[in-house]
Design an enzyme around this catalytic site. Structure first.
Site, PDB file in Angstrom:
ATOM      1  N   ARG A   1      40.141  32.459  31.079  1.00  0.00           N
ATOM      2  CA  ARG A   1      40.649  32.964  29.794  1.00  0.00           C
ATOM      3  C   ARG A   1      42.162  33.153  29.818  1.00  0.00           C
ATOM      4  O   ARG A   1      42.824  33.121  28.788  1.00  0.00           O
ATOM      5  CB  ARG A   1      39.910  34.252  29.403  1.00  0.00           C
TER       6      ARG A   1
ATOM      7  N   GLU B   1      33.446  42.724  45.603  1.00  0.00           N
ATOM      8  CA  GLU B   1      32.513  43.787  45.986  1.00  0.00           C
ATOM      9  C   GLU B   1      31.673  43.317  47.183  1.00  0.00           C
ATOM     10  O   GLU B   1      31.469  44.052  48.148  1.00  0.00           O
ATOM     11  CB  GLU B   1      31.621  44.101  44.779  1.00  0.00           C
TER      12      GLU B   1
HETATM   13  P1  AMP Z   1      39.507  42.229  38.754  1.00  0.00           P
HETATM   14  O1  AMP Z   1      39.928  41.272  39.830  1.00  0.00           O
HETATM   15  O2  AMP Z   1      38.485  43.225  39.235  1.00  0.00           O
HETATM   16  O3  AMP Z   1      40.689  42.908  38.093  1.00  0.00           O
HETATM   17  O4  AMP Z   1      38.727  41.378  37.653  1.00  0.00           O
HETATM   18  C1  AMP Z   1      39.444  40.690  36.706  1.00  0.00           C
HETATM   19  C2  AMP Z   1      38.743  39.422  36.285  1.00  0.00           C
HETATM   20  O5  AMP Z   1      37.349  39.587  36.079  1.00  0.00           O
HETATM   21  C3  AMP Z   1      39.317  38.962  34.959  1.00  0.00           C
HETATM   22  O6  AMP Z   1      39.573  37.558  35.023  1.00  0.00           O
HETATM   23  C4  AMP Z   1      38.288  39.319  33.922  1.00  0.00           C
HETATM   24  O7  AMP Z   1      38.181  38.298  32.965  1.00  0.00           O
HETATM   25  C5  AMP Z   1      36.983  39.515  34.699  1.00  0.00           C
HETATM   26  N1  AMP Z   1      36.300  40.813  34.370  1.00  0.00           N
HETATM   27  C6  AMP Z   1      36.130  41.867  35.210  1.00  0.00           C
HETATM   28  N2  AMP Z   1      35.461  42.876  34.625  1.00  0.00           N
HETATM   29  C7  AMP Z   1      35.210  42.472  33.349  1.00  0.00           C
HETATM   30  C8  AMP Z   1      34.564  43.080  32.204  1.00  0.00           C
HETATM   31  N3  AMP Z   1      34.038  44.324  32.245  1.00  0.00           N
HETATM   32  N4  AMP Z   1      34.499  42.380  31.059  1.00  0.00           N
HETATM   33  C9  AMP Z   1      35.049  41.119  30.989  1.00  0.00           C
HETATM   34  N5  AMP Z   1      35.661  40.489  32.014  1.00  0.00           N
HETATM   35  C10 AMP Z   1      35.743  41.147  33.189  1.00  0.00           C
END
Ligand code: AMP
Length: 176
Positions: free
Chosen positions: A59, A96
């Site tokens: 995205r 995780e």
């Molecule tokens: P992080 O590395 O944990 O910051 O996860 C970020 C990535 O995971 C991004 O590319 C988001 O599009 C996706 N993502 C993580 N959690 C969500 C959520 N609750 N809703 C939508 N996309 C998420």
């Protein structure tokens, strides 16, 4: 920013129980909300020295492409491992369970270029932090990281800001 927040759809228990998935496809499909979002992501950087925008798969490609166009600069796709056809550099990061890796083409950045990182959402910040480390590894000066959505309970924006890269986010949702 209320209209931007309202344009994002929440899907409970996707992709697994307990996760509230913040679905930006509804925002992307809403012309006024999409324009307001891209304008708000660009605004802090108008008139600043930016050489390229780096968007995180998938995205971040849509939003980062629009931001790059608006800033009249080039675009770098930050992809999941194994997708890019030429010589790559990678950066792994913790999930995780297990690890993942992001890659860019080794020649995507000329050392010293100012790069803005864009993605739709920051949760734990692991993906964004890896993208920033990767860009820095090839000599970029990462001048900012911009997101539509922050999930503040997961601390990602604080984690990225602690690396010294300023973080912009337009809306927040409680929980994870
Ligand atoms: P992080 O590395 O944990 O910051 O996860 C970020 C990535 O995971 C991004 O590319 C988001 O599009 C996706 N993502 C993580 N959690 C969500 C959520 N609750 N809703 C939508 N996309 C998420």
């Amino acid at each position: 920013m209320d209209h931007i927040k309202r344009a994002i759809r929440t899907i409970p228990d996707y992709p697994k129980p307990g996760i509230q998935f913040r679905d930006v496809t509804t925002l992307l499909g809403d012309a006024a909300a999409l324009r307001a979002t891209v304008d708000a992501l660009v605004y802090p950087y108008a008139g600043r020295k930016i050489d390229k925008v780096a968007g995180i798969e998938a995205r971040g490609f849509i939003l980062g492409g629009a931001v790059a166009h608006q800033l009249s600069v080039g675009f770098i796709p930050v992809r999941k491992k194994g997708k890019l056809p030429h010589d790559t550099v990678g950066q792994s990061y913790e999930l995780e369970y297990g690890t993942d890796e992001v890659e860019i083409h080794a020649d995507a950045v000329t050392p010293g270029e100012c790069v803005l990182v864009v993605d739709d959402l920051i949760a734990t910040g692991g993906t964004a932090e890896a993208a920033i480390q990767l860009l820095q590894k090839v000599g970029a000066e990462v001048v900012g990281a911009s997101f539509i959505v922050d999930l503040p309970d997961l601390g990602g924006a604080r984690r990225v800001a602690a690396t010294g890269v300023p973080v912009t986010r337009l809306v927040e949702f409680e929980g994870d």
